[in-house]
Design an enzyme around this catalytic site. Structure first.
Site, PDB file in Angstrom:
ATOM      1  N   GLY A  39       0.821  -1.205   0.000  1.00 27.68           N
ATOM      2  CA  GLY A  39       0.000   0.000   0.000  1.00 27.68           C
ATOM      3  C   GLY A  39       0.855   1.254   0.000  1.00 27.68           C
ATOM      4  O   GLY A  39       2.020   1.225  -0.381  1.00 27.68           O
ATOM      5  N   LEU A  41       0.473   3.597  -2.051  1.00 30.13           N
ATOM      6  CA  LEU A  41       0.830   3.474  -3.464  1.00 30.13           C
ATOM      7  C   LEU A  41       1.280   4.811  -4.049  1.00 30.13           C
ATOM      8  O   LEU A  41       0.769   5.870  -3.693  1.00 30.13           O
ATOM      9  CB  LEU A  41      -0.365   2.935  -4.251  1.00 30.13           C
ATOM     10  CG  LEU A  41      -0.938   1.598  -3.756  1.00 30.13           C
ATOM     11  CD1 LEU A  41      -2.104   1.169  -4.638  1.00 30.13           C
ATOM     12  CD2 LEU A  41       0.127   0.514  -3.704  1.00 30.13           C
ATOM     13  N   HIS A  45       4.029   2.091  -8.207  1.00 31.99           N
ATOM     14  CA  HIS A  45       3.070   0.978  -8.101  1.00 31.99           C
ATOM     15  C   HIS A  45       2.045   1.049  -9.235  1.00 31.99           C
ATOM     16  O   HIS A  45       1.670   0.029  -9.811  1.00 31.99           O
ATOM     17  CB  HIS A  45       2.294   1.047  -6.779  1.00 31.99           C
ATOM     18  CG  HIS A  45       3.136   0.893  -5.554  1.00 31.99           C
ATOM     19  ND1 HIS A  45       3.403   1.928  -4.692  1.00 31.99           N
ATOM     20  CD2 HIS A  45       3.763  -0.192  -5.040  1.00 31.99           C
ATOM     21  CE1 HIS A  45       4.145   1.492  -3.694  1.00 31.99           C
ATOM     22  NE2 HIS A  45       4.389   0.222  -3.876  1.00 31.99           N
ATOM     23  N   LYS A 157      13.339  -1.221  -8.390  1.00 34.68           N
ATOM     24  CA  LYS A 157      13.862  -0.431  -7.267  1.00 34.68           C
ATOM     25  C   LYS A 157      14.323  -1.332  -6.130  1.00 34.68           C
ATOM     26  O   LYS A 157      15.357  -1.097  -5.515  1.00 34.68           O
ATOM     27  CB  LYS A 157      12.756   0.515  -6.773  1.00 34.68           C
ATOM     28  CG  LYS A 157      13.165   1.850  -6.377  1.00 34.68           C
ATOM     29  CD  LYS A 157      13.713   2.057  -4.996  1.00 34.68           C
ATOM     30  CE  LYS A 157      12.808   2.466  -3.930  1.00 34.68           C
ATOM     31  NZ  LYS A 157      12.659   1.514  -2.870  1.00 34.68           N
ATOM     32  N   ASP A 158      13.550  -2.375  -5.862  1.00 39.20           N
ATOM     33  CA  ASP A 158      13.940  -3.350  -4.833  1.00 39.20           C
ATOM     34  C   ASP A 158      14.655  -4.506  -5.538  1.00 39.20           C
ATOM     35  O   ASP A 158      14.109  -5.605  -5.672  1.00 39.20           O
ATOM     36  CB  ASP A 158      12.699  -3.826  -4.070  1.00 39.20           C
ATOM     37  CG  ASP A 158      12.071  -2.681  -3.301  1.00 39.20           C
ATOM     38  OD1 ASP A 158      12.738  -2.103  -2.437  1.00 39.20           O
ATOM     39  OD2 ASP A 158      10.914  -2.335  -3.601  1.00 39.20           O
ATOM     40  N   MET A 192      11.229   6.612  -6.815  1.00 32.51           N
ATOM     41  CA  MET A 192       9.969   6.684  -6.066  1.00 32.51           C
ATOM     42  C   MET A 192       9.900   5.565  -5.043  1.00 32.51           C
ATOM     43  O   MET A 192      10.268   4.426  -5.318  1.00 32.51           O
ATOM     44  CB  MET A 192       8.783   6.585  -7.018  1.00 32.51           C
ATOM     45  CG  MET A 192       8.625   7.833  -7.832  1.00 32.51           C
ATOM     46  SD  MET A 192       7.110   7.789  -8.776  1.00 32.51           S
ATOM     47  CE  MET A 192       7.352   9.274  -9.758  1.00 32.51           C
ATOM     48  N   ARG A 195       8.504   5.329   1.236  1.00 32.91           N
ATOM     49  CA  ARG A 195       9.218   5.926   2.375  1.00 32.91           C
ATOM     50  C   ARG A 195       9.700   7.345   2.088  1.00 32.91           C
ATOM     51  O   ARG A 195      10.113   8.043   3.020  1.00 32.91           O
ATOM     52  CB  ARG A 195      10.390   5.038   2.795  1.00 32.91           C
ATOM     53  CG  ARG A 195       9.921   3.719   3.403  1.00 32.91           C
ATOM     54  CD  ARG A 195      11.044   2.943   4.061  1.00 32.91           C
ATOM     55  NE  ARG A 195      10.518   1.861   4.878  1.00 32.91           N
ATOM     56  CZ  ARG A 195      10.417   0.580   4.495  1.00 32.91           C
ATOM     57  NH1 ARG A 195      10.826   0.219   3.300  1.00 32.91           N
ATOM     58  NH2 ARG A 195       9.924  -0.337   5.313  1.00 32.91           N
TER      59      ARG A 195
END
Ligand code: PAF
Length: 290
Positions: A39, A41, A45, A157-158, A192, A195
C-alpha cells in the site's frame, strides 16, 4: 461461457474470496496478473498495475503491510496505510480485485512456517535488516499460492528483493512468471518509494546523492573503467561527502548472484543504501556491457 466482466473494483479480505474470484476467471480462460504491495501506493506501483493490465486479463493487487519483514526497531507501526486513496489508485490503474487481508488472515495465531532463500537473504539489505527477506519470501510465497497468477510484477527499485523472488519462485516451482519493471523516478532523479513521504525537504535534497552516485558509476564504466573497487570507492565518496547522508553500502555486484566483483563483468548491478535522518533509502542501476 462468457467470462464475467468486472466493472467495479472488487475488494476481498479472505483467502476464500480471492480464490473464488480467480477461479471464475481461470475457468473462463482468462490470464491473471498479480501486483503484491504494502500500500501507500505511488506512481511506481501504478506503473506496475498498468503493466499487469496490459499483459493480463484479470489484475489482482494485494495490499498488506507485512509484519514479518520489519525488524523490531523499524517502521511497521508508522508505515502509511491510506486505504481509500490506495483503492482509488488501484481502480484508476485498472486493477480488478484488491486483496486486503488482516494480519490474522495471513498469519493465524500459531503460524510457524517460513521460507528462506539462503545466500541471497543474508547479504546487503539482508545483512543490515536481519530477517527482512525471510518475511518477504514467506509472505510472497503465501500470496503466490493464494492468487496462483500467471505473472507477478515487481519494481526494479527493490533489486535484491526481485532477484530473491525470482530464485525462490524457480526453486519452489511456483507457477508464476516474474516480471521486473523499471524504477520510476521523480524529475530530479529520486527513485519513487513509499518511504520518501518521511523525508524532510533537506533530507530529500540529500537523498539525490544516491541517483547521482549511480550516474557516476555509469559514466565511469562507460568511459572504460574496469576496476570495480575504484567505482565503488567513487560512489561511496560521493555519498559520504553529502551532509545528512549516512552510507550503509555502495557496491557493484554480479547482477544474478549478487556476489562481489573485482573487475567489470558483462552484467553487473550497483546497489546502494543510505540513511537520511530516520529514513533508509535504496537505489540501484544495472549495467550491461557488450
Ligand atoms: O515490495 C514490497 O512492497 C513488499 O516487500 C512485498 C513484495 C509486497 C512483500 O510484502
Amino acid at each position: 461461457m462468457t467470462a464475467p466482466q468486472p466493472t467495479t473494483l472488487l475488494v476481498a479480505e479472505t483467502v476464500a474470496d480471492v480464490r473464488a474470484a480467480v477461479t471464475v476467471m481461470r475457468r473462463a480462460g482468462r490470464s491473471v496478473g498479480f501486483v503484491p504491495t504494502m500500500g501507500a501506493l505511488h506512481a511506481g506501483h501504478v506503473s506496475l498495475i498498468e503493466q499487469a493490465r496490459a499483459e493480463c486479463d484479470f489484475v489482482v493487487v494485494s495490499i498488506f503491510v507485512n509484519p514479518t519483514q520489519f525488524g523490531p526497531n523499524e517502521d511497521f507501526n508508522r508505515y502509511p496505510r491510506p486505504r481509500e486513496r490506495d483503492l482509488e489508485l488501484c481502480a484508476n490503474a485498472g486493477a480488478d480485485l484488491v486483496f486486503y487481508p488482516t494480519v490474522d488472515t495471513m498469519y493465524p495465531p500459531g503460524h510457524r512456517t517460513f521460507v528462506e532463500v539462503s545466500g541471497l537473504s543474508d547479504v546487503l539489505e539482508g545483512q543490515i535488516r536481519p530477517g527482512h527477506f525471510r518475511g518477504v519470501a514467506t509472505v510472497v510465497t503465501k500470496l503466490f499460492l493464494i492468487v496462483l497468477a500467471d505473472k507477478a510484477f515487481f519494481g526494479q527499485k527493490d533489486y535484491q528483493q526481485q532477484m530473491l523472488i525470482r530464485v525462490m519462485t524457480r526453486e519452489l516451482n511456483l507457477p508464476t512468471e516474474i516480471v521486473t519493471c523499471p524504477t520510476l523516478r521523480d524529475p530530479d532523479g529520486l527513485a519513487m518509494s513509499s518511504r520518501n513521504a518521511y523525508l524532510s525537504a533537506t533530507e530529500r535534497q540529500a537523498g539525490l546523492c544516491l541517483s547521482q552516485a549511480l550516474r557516476l558509476a555509469e559514466r565511469s564504466f562507460a568511459s572504460g573503467e574496469c576496476d570495480v573497487k575504484q567505482v565503488e570507492a567513487a560512489m561511496r565518496g560521493m555519498i559520504e561527502a553529502t551532509p545528512g547522508a549516512v552510507l550503509d553500502y555502495a557496491v557493484v555486484v554480479h547482477s544474478e548472484t549478487l556476489c562481489p566483483l573485482a573487475t567489470a563483468e558483462p552484467e553487473m548491478v550497483a546497489l546502494i543504501a543510505a540513511r537520511f535522518g530516520t529514513t533508509r533509502l535504496i537505489d540501484n542501476a544495472v549495467f550491461i556491457r557488450k
